[in-house]
Design an enzyme around this catalytic site. Structure first.
Site, PDB file in Angstrom:
ATOM      1  N   GLY A   1      -1.416   5.929  -0.172  1.00 25.92           N
ATOM      2  CA  GLY A   1      -1.685   7.195   0.513  1.00 25.92           C
ATOM      3  C   GLY A   1      -2.489   8.163  -0.343  1.00 25.92           C
TER       4      GLY A   1
ATOM      5  N   LYS B   1      -6.827   1.369   9.013  1.00 26.66           N
ATOM      6  CA  LYS B   1      -6.638   1.850   7.625  1.00 26.66           C
ATOM      7  C   LYS B   1      -7.350   3.166   7.321  1.00 26.66           C
ATOM      8  CE  LYS B   1      -4.176  -0.897   7.750  1.00 26.66           C
ATOM      9  NZ  LYS B   1      -2.793  -0.462   7.775  1.00 26.66           N
TER      10      LYS B   1
ATOM     11  N   THR C   1      -4.350   6.066  10.733  1.00 21.19           N
ATOM     12  CA  THR C   1      -3.793   5.965  12.093  1.00 21.19           C
ATOM     13  C   THR C   1      -2.301   6.280  12.117  1.00 21.19           C
ATOM     14  OG1 THR C   1      -5.246   4.026  12.162  1.00 21.19           O
ATOM     15  CG2 THR C   1      -3.910   4.458  14.114  1.00 21.19           C
TER      16      THR C   1
ATOM     17  N   ARG D   1     -12.154   7.896   7.508  1.00 23.74           N
ATOM     18  CA  ARG D   1     -11.791   7.940   6.094  1.00 23.74           C
ATOM     19  C   ARG D   1     -12.954   7.438   5.275  1.00 23.74           C
ATOM     20  NH1 ARG D   1      -6.648   4.580   3.476  1.00 23.74           N
ATOM     21  NH2 ARG D   1      -6.399   5.938   1.668  1.00 23.74           N
TER      22      ARG D   1
ATOM     23  N   SER E   1      -8.004  -0.348   1.365  1.00 22.25           N
ATOM     24  CA  SER E   1      -6.709  -0.271   2.044  1.00 22.25           C
ATOM     25  C   SER E   1      -6.535  -1.472   2.975  1.00 22.25           C
ATOM     26  CB  SER E   1      -6.631   1.034   2.845  1.00 22.25           C
ATOM     27  OG  SER E   1      -5.416   1.114   3.528  1.00 22.25           O
TER      28      SER E   1
ATOM     29  N   ARG F   1       1.136   2.354   1.611  1.00 23.19           N
ATOM     30  CA  ARG F   1       0.849   1.728   0.317  1.00 23.19           C
ATOM     31  C   ARG F   1       0.802   2.800  -0.754  1.00 23.19           C
ATOM     32  NH1 ARG F   1      -3.727  -0.004  -2.784  1.00 23.19           N
ATOM     33  NH2 ARG F   1      -5.004   1.347  -1.477  1.00 23.19           N
TER      34      ARG F   1
ATOM     35  N   HIS G   1      -8.426   1.057  18.563  1.00 22.87           N
ATOM     36  CA  HIS G   1      -9.439   0.921  17.506  1.00 22.87           C
ATOM     37  C   HIS G   1     -10.830   0.716  18.113  1.00 22.87           C
ATOM     38  CE1 HIS G   1      -6.636   0.991  14.270  1.00 22.87           C
ATOM     39  NE2 HIS G   1      -6.178  -0.232  14.389  1.00 22.87           N
TER      40      HIS G   1
HETATM   41  P1  A3P Z   1      -3.629   3.141   1.427  1.00 26.65           P
HETATM   42  O1  A3P Z   1      -3.635   1.668   1.676  1.00 26.65           O
HETATM   43  O2  A3P Z   1      -4.868   3.623   0.756  1.00 26.65           O
HETATM   44  O3  A3P Z   1      -2.405   3.606   0.744  1.00 26.65           O
HETATM   45  P2  A3P Z   1      -3.577   3.153   8.919  1.00 26.65           P
HETATM   46  O4  A3P Z   1      -2.435   4.019   9.251  1.00 26.65           O
HETATM   47  O5  A3P Z   1      -4.827   3.498   9.679  1.00 26.65           O
HETATM   48  O6  A3P Z   1      -3.209   1.729   8.968  1.00 26.65           O
HETATM   49  O7  A3P Z   1      -3.979   3.510   7.419  1.00 26.65           O
HETATM   50  C1  A3P Z   1      -3.100   3.170   6.370  1.00 26.65           C
HETATM   51  C2  A3P Z   1      -3.430   4.031   5.177  1.00 26.65           C
HETATM   52  O8  A3P Z   1      -2.899   5.353   5.396  1.00 26.65           O
HETATM   53  C3  A3P Z   1      -2.758   3.502   3.916  1.00 26.65           C
HETATM   54  O9  A3P Z   1      -3.617   3.877   2.855  1.00 26.65           O
HETATM   55  C4  A3P Z   1      -1.449   4.261   3.933  1.00 26.65           C
HETATM   56  O10 A3P Z   1      -0.818   4.318   2.687  1.00 26.65           O
HETATM   57  C5  A3P Z   1      -1.922   5.632   4.395  1.00 26.65           C
HETATM   58  N1  A3P Z   1      -0.841   6.415   5.014  1.00 26.65           N
HETATM   59  C6  A3P Z   1       0.115   5.975   5.860  1.00 26.65           C
HETATM   60  N2  A3P Z   1       0.926   6.989   6.217  1.00 26.65           N
HETATM   61  C7  A3P Z   1       0.484   8.092   5.585  1.00 26.65           C
HETATM   62  C8  A3P Z   1       0.926   9.447   5.525  1.00 26.65           C
HETATM   63  N3  A3P Z   1       1.979   9.857   6.194  1.00 26.65           N
HETATM   64  N4  A3P Z   1       0.217  10.306   4.763  1.00 26.65           N
HETATM   65  C9  A3P Z   1      -0.866   9.899   4.066  1.00 26.65           C
HETATM   66  N5  A3P Z   1      -1.324   8.625   4.064  1.00 26.65           N
HETATM   67  C10 A3P Z   1      -0.659   7.721   4.823  1.00 26.65           C
END
Ligand code: A3P
Length: 318
Positions: free
Chosen positions: A286, A58, A61, A148, A156, A284, A126
């Protein structure tokens, strides 16, 4: 000592979401992925041309996967915007396009054949820096780490975990209330935690060898994605040429990988990853700072103090 003997000797806890976690080499490894982590450590042979993407869950990635894949494969998918082949990112979730070592490749096979994958191979993990398969630090491969703000990462992950039915069979009770979960998080008891050690491990590795480890922050990418796409390309050894710049490739990669574009693709609205995790749950909000809608000022103050203590003298701010 076989895996079961090793497991028996390790401390186990239940994470706030009900998952069993096991303390292995100083980090909390989710029990369902423990054997896969051991297999990856034992068998993964990094090549000099590999790119390893690392993060706490989160932390961005999914975004990093889309960006790194698009940068590395731009001559195939984006070299000529008029006749370009369709990027797999438009029909598959980024986690399928860039597989995860311990959550994916080594989960069902002890020693999968990764030799056929064409260079540059891009994988994600991870695992903390000190627990990476030996061949990763030893080879010439490159590591891109993304971190982050821990409070956003925590919120998240909480949404992700509560929204998904994945791993129901692996859960033992839970989820606990938000404040109890936050206590555990601050104590470092969470998936792949302690977060401060995860982050500082990669930060130190970056300071020691900046050509080997690129250290990114989610918030910086949100602030100026074009700058970071160029940084990623340079780090990977394939900077954008003047001609590519003029053709607008950087902007096109930023657009394809943007939150709005990926979130609204059919595959990410409806599909699932490994049949268990909803693709939509990777997209979610972002946003930066969503923690303020969920955590109290007292919790934020506690986190600030914790971060200041843990990062003191490192030169890193979060
Ligand atoms: P939020 O839950 O705060 O919205 P990971 O990819 O490590 O699982 O992290 C997921 C988080 O990155 C989520 O945050 C998601 O919405 C956000 N995210 C996923 N794709 C993204 C993108 N293209 N640009 C910005 N944020 C993104």
């Amino acid at each position: 000592m076989d895996d079961d003997d090793q497991l028996e000797k390790l401390e186990q806890r239940t994470n706030w979401d009900g998952w069993r976690i096991v303390k292995y080499q100083g980090f909390w490894c989710p029990l369902p992925f423990f054997r896969a982590a051991l297999s990856a450590q034992k068998y993964f042979k990094a090549k000099d041309s590999d790119i390893i993407l690392s993060s706490l869950p989160k932390s961005g990635t999914t975004w990093l996967k889309a960006l790194a894949f698009s940068v590395a494969n731009r001559s195939t998918y984006m070299s000529n915007i008029d006749t370009t082949q369709i990027s797999p990112l438009l029909t598959s979730n980024p986690h399928k396009v860039v597989p995860h070592l311990e959550l994916n490749l080594y989960l069902n096979q002890e020693n999968p054949d990764l030799e056929q994958t064409s260079a540059p191979r891009i994988f994600s993990t991870h695992m903390p820096f000190h627990a990476l398969p030996n061949s990763i630090p030893k080879s010439g491969c490159k590591i891109i780490y993304i971190c982050r703000n821990p409070m956003d990462q925590f919120i998240s992950f909480r949404h992700f975990s509560l929204d998904n039915k994945f791993g129901e069979e692996d859960r033992h009770g839970g989820p606990v209330e938000l404040d109890e979960a936050f206590d555990m998080f601050c104590d470092g008891v969470h998936l792949y935690g302690p977060f401060y050690e995860h982050i500082t491990g990669y930060w130190d590795a970056h300071l020691k060898n900046p050509d080997k480890v690129l250290f990114l922050k989610y918030e910086d990418l949100k602030d100026d994605i074009g700058l970071h796409v160029r940084k990623i390309a340079e780090f990977m050894g394939c900077p954008f040429s003047q001609e590519e710049e003029e053709r607008g490739l950087v902007e096109e990669i930023c657009r394809v990988c943007s939150f709005d574009n990926l979130k609204n693709l059919e595959v990410n609205k409806s599909g699932s990853f490994n049949g268990r995790v909803k693709n939509s749950s990777f997209f979610r909000k972002g946003e930066v700072g969503d923690w303020a809608n969920h955590l109290t000022p007292a919790m934020a103050e506690r986190m600030d103090k914790l971060i200041n203590t843990k990062l003191e003298g490192s030169g890193l701010t979060l």
